[in-house]
Design a protein around this motif. Structure first.
Motif, short mmCIF file in Angstrom:
data_model
loop_
_atom_site.label_atom_id
_atom_site.label_comp_id
_atom_site.label_asym_id
_atom_site.label_seq_id
_atom_site.Cartn_x
_atom_site.Cartn_y
_atom_site.Cartn_z
N GLN A 1 59.18 -43.46 13.81
CA GLN A 1 58.14 -42.57 14.29
C GLN A 1 58.72 -41.16 14.41
O GLN A 1 59.82 -40.97 14.91
N HIS A 2 57.97 -40.21 13.97
CA HIS A 2 58.42 -38.83 14.05
C HIS A 2 58.29 -38.32 15.49
O HIS A 2 57.38 -38.71 16.22
N LEU A 3 59.16 -37.45 15.88
CA LEU A 3 59.21 -36.94 17.25
C LEU A 3 57.99 -36.08 17.61
O LEU A 3 57.64 -35.96 18.78
N ALA A 4 57.32 -35.52 16.63
CA ALA A 4 56.22 -34.60 16.90
C ALA A 4 55.05 -35.26 17.63
O ALA A 4 54.43 -34.64 18.49
N TRP A 5 54.74 -36.51 17.30
CA TRP A 5 53.58 -37.18 17.90
C TRP A 5 53.75 -37.39 19.41
O TRP A 5 52.91 -36.93 20.19
N PRO A 6 54.81 -38.05 19.88
CA PRO A 6 54.95 -38.19 21.34
C PRO A 6 55.14 -36.86 22.04
O PRO A 6 54.67 -36.67 23.16
N THR A 7 55.80 -35.91 21.37
CA THR A 7 55.99 -34.59 21.98
C THR A 7 54.65 -33.89 22.17
O THR A 7 54.42 -33.25 23.21
N ALA A 8 53.77 -34.02 21.21
CA ALA A 8 52.44 -33.40 21.33
C ALA A 8 51.67 -33.99 22.50
O ALA A 8 51.00 -33.26 23.25
N LEU A 9 51.77 -35.30 22.70
CA LEU A 9 51.06 -35.94 23.81
C LEU A 9 51.65 -35.52 25.16
O LEU A 9 50.90 -35.25 26.11
N VAL A 10 52.97 -35.45 25.25
CA VAL A 10 53.61 -35.02 26.50
C VAL A 10 53.25 -33.56 26.78
O VAL A 10 52.94 -33.19 27.93
N ASN A 11 53.28 -32.71 25.76
CA ASN A 11 52.92 -31.30 25.95
C ASN A 11 51.47 -31.15 26.38
O ASN A 11 51.15 -30.29 27.21
N ALA A 12 50.58 -31.97 25.84
CA ALA A 12 49.17 -31.91 26.23
C ALA A 12 49.01 -32.30 27.70
O ALA A 12 48.27 -31.66 28.45
N ALA A 13 49.70 -33.36 28.12
CA ALA A 13 49.62 -33.79 29.52
C ALA A 13 50.17 -32.70 30.44
O ALA A 13 49.59 -32.43 31.51
N LEU A 14 51.26 -32.08 30.04
CA LEU A 14 51.83 -30.99 30.84
C LEU A 14 50.87 -29.81 30.90
O LEU A 14 50.66 -29.23 31.98
N ALA A 15 50.27 -29.44 29.78
CA ALA A 15 49.31 -28.33 29.77
C ALA A 15 48.12 -28.61 30.68
O ALA A 15 47.66 -27.73 31.41
N ASP A 16 47.65 -29.85 30.67
CA ASP A 16 46.54 -30.23 31.53
C ASP A 16 46.92 -30.12 33.00
O ASP A 16 46.16 -29.60 33.82
N SER A 17 48.12 -30.57 33.33
CA SER A 17 48.59 -30.49 34.72
C SER A 17 48.78 -29.05 35.17
O SER A 17 48.42 -28.69 36.29
#
Length: 131
Positions: free
Chosen positions: A1-17
């Protein structure tokens, strides 16, 4: 799995918080109070123990209303939950249709990986190779 996918989800959760915290500060709550409340309210999500201790992980998840998804298909299903669709859509990261497509691809890839492992094990057994 490429690192971009989980990183995008973590960044989205952080942005929401951070957007949630920013809204509280904009409403007049002192920054220190917002930070303290955020740390207090989310302390249960921090785990510094043995990640292989399933009873401890399960107890922590239950005590803090968190998920402990031990199987990939369950995690893929959670990806398309209403909560995640709303957050990722609101942030403009992924639409519900894009999330459904990601889930379908992930499930297909998971099934292919299992099939490869089963075929390999059968091939080894047919050749009298014991793993």
């Amino acid at each position: 799995q490429h690192l971009a996918w989980p990183t995008a989800l973590v960044n989205a959760a952080l942005a929401d918080s951070l957007a949630h915290m920013s809204a509280q500060v904009d409403a007049g709550t002192p920054v220190d109070d917002v930070i303290r409340a955020t740390l207090r309210d989310n302390a249960g999500a921090l785990f510094c123990g043995n990640g292989y201790d399933v009873p401890a992980l399960t107890a922590l998840a239950a005590a803090n209303d968190l998920f402990h998804l031990a199987r990939s298909p369950a995690a893929f299903d959670e990806l398309t939950s209403a909560k995640n669709q709303e957050m990722l859509g609101r942030l403009g990261v992924l639409s519900p249709a894009e999330l459904a497509a990601r889930r379908a691809v992930a499930l297909d890839r998971f099934a292919q990986d299992i099939e490869i492992e089963v075929r390999t094990a059968l091939s080894m057994l047919n050749r009298s190779i014991i793993p």
